[in-house]
Enzyme design. Structure first.
Site, PDB file in Angstrom:
ATOM      1  N   GLY A  42      43.014  32.155  10.218  1.00 46.53           N
ATOM      2  CA  GLY A  42      43.117  31.144   9.175  1.00 46.53           C
ATOM      3  C   GLY A  42      44.529  31.032   8.636  1.00 46.53           C
ATOM      4  O   GLY A  42      45.487  31.439   9.280  1.00 46.53           O
ATOM      5  N   ALA A  43      44.642  30.427   7.413  1.00 50.21           N
ATOM      6  CA  ALA A  43      45.944  30.089   6.830  1.00 50.21           C
ATOM      7  C   ALA A  43      46.748  29.308   7.882  1.00 50.21           C
ATOM      8  O   ALA A  43      47.886  29.651   8.217  1.00 50.21           O
ATOM      9  CB  ALA A  43      46.689  31.329   6.345  1.00 50.21           C
ATOM     10  N   LEU A  44      46.122  28.272   8.378  1.00 51.18           N
ATOM     11  CA  LEU A  44      46.641  27.561   9.556  1.00 51.18           C
ATOM     12  C   LEU A  44      47.946  26.822   9.251  1.00 51.18           C
ATOM     13  O   LEU A  44      48.108  26.245   8.179  1.00 51.18           O
ATOM     14  CB  LEU A  44      45.590  26.561  10.057  1.00 51.18           C
ATOM     15  CG  LEU A  44      44.227  27.172  10.409  1.00 51.18           C
ATOM     16  CD1 LEU A  44      43.282  26.085  10.935  1.00 51.18           C
ATOM     17  CD2 LEU A  44      44.353  28.296  11.442  1.00 51.18           C
ATOM     18  N   HIS A  45      48.856  26.869  10.196  1.00 50.62           N
ATOM     19  CA  HIS A  45      50.134  26.170  10.079  1.00 50.62           C
ATOM     20  C   HIS A  45      50.399  25.432  11.387  1.00 50.62           C
ATOM     21  O   HIS A  45      49.519  25.387  12.273  1.00 50.62           O
ATOM     22  CB  HIS A  45      51.262  27.161   9.763  1.00 50.62           C
ATOM     23  CG  HIS A  45      51.280  28.369  10.653  1.00 50.62           C
ATOM     24  ND1 HIS A  45      51.572  28.294  11.993  1.00 50.62           N
ATOM     25  CD2 HIS A  45      50.993  29.677  10.403  1.00 50.62           C
ATOM     26  CE1 HIS A  45      51.499  29.495  12.529  1.00 50.62           C
ATOM     27  NE2 HIS A  45      51.143  30.357  11.590  1.00 50.62           N
ATOM     28  N   HIS A  48      49.462  27.042  14.682  1.00 50.41           N
ATOM     29  CA  HIS A  48      48.045  26.968  15.057  1.00 50.41           C
ATOM     30  C   HIS A  48      47.686  25.561  15.545  1.00 50.41           C
ATOM     31  O   HIS A  48      46.933  25.390  16.505  1.00 50.41           O
ATOM     32  CB  HIS A  48      47.155  27.302  13.853  1.00 50.41           C
ATOM     33  CG  HIS A  48      47.294  28.695  13.345  1.00 50.41           C
ATOM     34  ND1 HIS A  48      47.877  28.991  12.136  1.00 50.41           N
ATOM     35  CD2 HIS A  48      46.918  29.890  13.881  1.00 50.41           C
ATOM     36  CE1 HIS A  48      47.851  30.296  11.938  1.00 50.41           C
ATOM     37  NE2 HIS A  48      47.285  30.869  12.984  1.00 50.41           N
ATOM     38  N   ASP A 161      53.066  36.494  19.135  1.00 53.32           N
ATOM     39  CA  ASP A 161      52.443  37.819  19.216  1.00 53.32           C
ATOM     40  C   ASP A 161      52.399  38.209  20.693  1.00 53.32           C
ATOM     41  O   ASP A 161      51.336  38.261  21.309  1.00 53.32           O
ATOM     42  CB  ASP A 161      51.040  37.764  18.603  1.00 53.32           C
ATOM     43  CG  ASP A 161      51.091  37.416  17.129  1.00 53.32           C
ATOM     44  OD1 ASP A 161      51.547  38.249  16.343  1.00 53.32           O
ATOM     45  OD2 ASP A 161      50.706  36.287  16.767  1.00 53.32           O
ATOM     46  N   GLN A 164      50.321  41.201  21.863  1.00 52.11           N
ATOM     47  CA  GLN A 164      48.899  40.863  21.751  1.00 52.11           C
ATOM     48  C   GLN A 164      48.444  40.003  22.930  1.00 52.11           C
ATOM     49  O   GLN A 164      47.364  40.206  23.499  1.00 52.11           O
ATOM     50  CB  GLN A 164      48.665  40.121  20.436  1.00 52.11           C
ATOM     51  CG  GLN A 164      47.302  39.442  20.324  1.00 52.11           C
ATOM     52  CD  GLN A 164      47.071  38.848  18.957  1.00 52.11           C
ATOM     53  OE1 GLN A 164      46.731  39.563  18.040  1.00 52.11           O
ATOM     54  NE2 GLN A 164      47.240  37.541  18.808  1.00 52.11           N
ATOM     55  N   VAL A 187      56.158  28.417  17.854  1.00 52.70           N
ATOM     56  CA  VAL A 187      56.616  27.245  17.081  1.00 52.70           C
ATOM     57  C   VAL A 187      57.477  27.760  15.935  1.00 52.70           C
ATOM     58  O   VAL A 187      57.108  28.729  15.252  1.00 52.70           O
ATOM     59  CB  VAL A 187      55.416  26.439  16.543  1.00 52.70           C
ATOM     60  CG1 VAL A 187      55.896  25.240  15.734  1.00 52.70           C
ATOM     61  CG2 VAL A 187      54.531  25.988  17.702  1.00 52.70           C
TER      62      VAL A 187
HETATM   63  O1  PAF Z   1      46.707  36.598  16.195  1.00 53.16           O
HETATM   64  C1  PAF Z   1      45.773  36.598  15.383  1.00 53.16           C
HETATM   65  O2  PAF Z   1      45.677  35.741  14.494  1.00 53.16           O
HETATM   66  C2  PAF Z   1      44.715  37.681  15.492  1.00 53.16           C
HETATM   67  O3  PAF Z   1      45.253  38.889  15.907  1.00 53.16           O
HETATM   68  C3  PAF Z   1      43.508  37.267  16.363  1.00 53.16           C
HETATM   69  C4  PAF Z   1      43.923  37.031  17.803  1.00 53.16           C
HETATM   70  C5  PAF Z   1      42.880  35.996  15.804  1.00 53.16           C
HETATM   71  C6  PAF Z   1      42.453  38.377  16.365  1.00 53.16           C
HETATM   72  O4  PAF Z   1      41.994  38.648  15.080  1.00 53.16           O
END
Ligand code: PAF
Length: 291
Positions: A42-45, A48, A161, A164, A187
Site C-alpha cells: 500500500g501507500a501507493l505511488h 506502484h 528492491d 527481493q 521509478v
Molecule cells: O516490496 C514490497 O512491497 C513487499 O516486500 C512485498 C513484495 C509486497 C511483500 O510484502
C-alpha cells in the site's frame, strides 16, 4: 465474500477474504483469461502505478494486493509507523484499471495456528539479509501465499528492491509455482530519488539530502563501467561521499554480481551496485546496474 469497496467513486472490486479471491480467479480461469499480480504494502505511488500499468499490458486481468506484512518487520522496525492509506490506494487502483484489490487483515493471512515459513536461500543472506534478519523469509512466505491464492501467470516486482526480486524469482522456480516474475525498472523523482512509500517520512531537510544516494551510485556506476576505477576504491569513495552529505549511516554499499550477489572485485564485469543508508528515521535502499 466479494464486495465493492463501498466507497462512492471507488470502482475496484475489493476482496478481504481468500474465498472472494478464489471465486474471482476461478471465474477468470474458466474464461481462459491470463492474470497478473502486483504485490504491494500500500501507500501507493507512481512506482506502484508503473507496476500496475506493466501488469495490465502483460495480462487480461490484474490483481493488486495491499498488505503490510508483519512477518517482514523485525520488532525494532517501523511496522507501526509504516504509511497506511487504504482509501487513496483504492482510488489509485480504480484509476489504473486494476480488476481486483486483495486487502486482507493480518489475521486473515496469518490466522491463529499458522506455522509455516518459506525460507529464502543464499540469495537472501547478504546485504538486506544481514541487516534485516528474517526479512526475506517474511517476504518469501507472504509472496508464496499470494502466488498460491491468486495463481497468477505473471507477477510484477520493482527493481528498486533488487535483492527481493532475485529471492522471489528463485523461489518461484524452486517451488514450481509456474509464475513468471517480471522485473520493472525503478521509478525516480525528477532529482533521482527512487520512489518509495517511506519517502513521505523524510523531513524537508532530509528530503534535500536524499537524492545524493542516486547521484553517488550513478558516479560509481559510470566510473566502474569505463574501467576508470576498481570496486574497492569506488566503495570507499561512495561511503565517504554519503556520510559527508549527511546520511547518518551506510548499512552497506556493495558491488555485486547481478545474478548471484557474490562480491565483484574488479571493474569490467557485469555488476550491480546496491546500497542501504540511514537518513533521520528512514532507511533508504537503491541500486544501479554497472554499464
Ligand atoms: O516490496 C514490497 O512491497 C513487499 O516486500 C512485498 C513484495 C509486497 C511483500 O510484502
Amino acid at each position: 465474500m466479494s464486495i465493492g469497496s463501498g466507497i462512492p467513486g471507488l470502482g475496484v472490486e475489493v476482496a478481504r477474504v481468500p474465498e472472494a479471491v478464489r471465486r474471482r480467479v476461478d471465474a477468470w480461469a474458466r474464461e481462459g483469461l491470463t492474470v497478473a499480480l502486483v504485490p504491494t504494502m500500500g501507500a501507493l505511488h507512481e512506482g506502484h502505478r508503473t507496476l500496475i500499468r506493466a501488469a495490465r499490458s502483460g495480462a487480461d486481468r490484474v490483481v493488486v494486493s495491499i498488505f503490510v506484512n508483519p512477518r517482514q518487520f523485525a520488532p525494532n522496525e517501523d511496522l507501526a509507523t509504516y504509511p497506511r492509506t487504504e482509501i487513496e490506494d483504492l482510488a489509485a487502483l480504480t484509476d489504473e484499471g486494476a480488476d481486483l484489490a486483495w486487502v486482507p487483515a493480518p489475521d486473515v493471512v496469518y490466522p491463529p495456528g499458522f506455522e509455516t515459513t518459506v525460507r529464502a536461500g543464499s540469495l537472501g543472506e547478504p546485504l538486506e539479509g544481514l541487516h534485516r534478519p528474517g526479512f526475506f523469509d517474511g517476504v518469501a512466505t507472504v509472496v508464496a501465499k499470494l502466488f498460491a491464492l491468486v495463481r497468477p501467470h505473471r507477477a510484477y516486482f520493482g527493481e528498486k528492491d533488487y535483492q527481493q526480486l532475485l529471492v522471489v524469482a528463485r523461489m518461484a522456480v524452486d517451488l514450481d509455482l509456474g509464475v513468471q516474475v517480471v522485473p520493472v525498472p525503478t521509478v525516480r523523482e525528477a532529482d533521482g530519488l527512487a520512489m518509495s512509500s517511506r519517502n513521505v517520512l523524510l523531513s524537508a531537510a532530509d528530503r534535500a539530502v536524499a537524492p545524493v544516494l542516486h547521484r553517488t551510485l550513478s558516479r560509481m556506476a559510470a566510473r566502474l563501467a569505463d574501467g576508470a576505477s576498481e570496486p574497492a576504491a569506488e566503495i570507499a569513495w561512495g561511503r565517504e561521499k554519503l556520510l559527508a552529505a549527511g546520511f547518518s549511516a551506510v548499512d552497506y554499499l556493495e558491488v555485486r554480481d547481478p545474478r548471484t550477489l557474490a562480491p565483484v572485485a574488479r571493474a569490467g564485469v557485469a555488476a550491480r551496485i546496491l546500497a542501504a543508508v540511514r537518513l533521520g528515521p528512514v532507511r533508504l535502499i537503491d541500486n544501479l546496474p554497472v554499464g
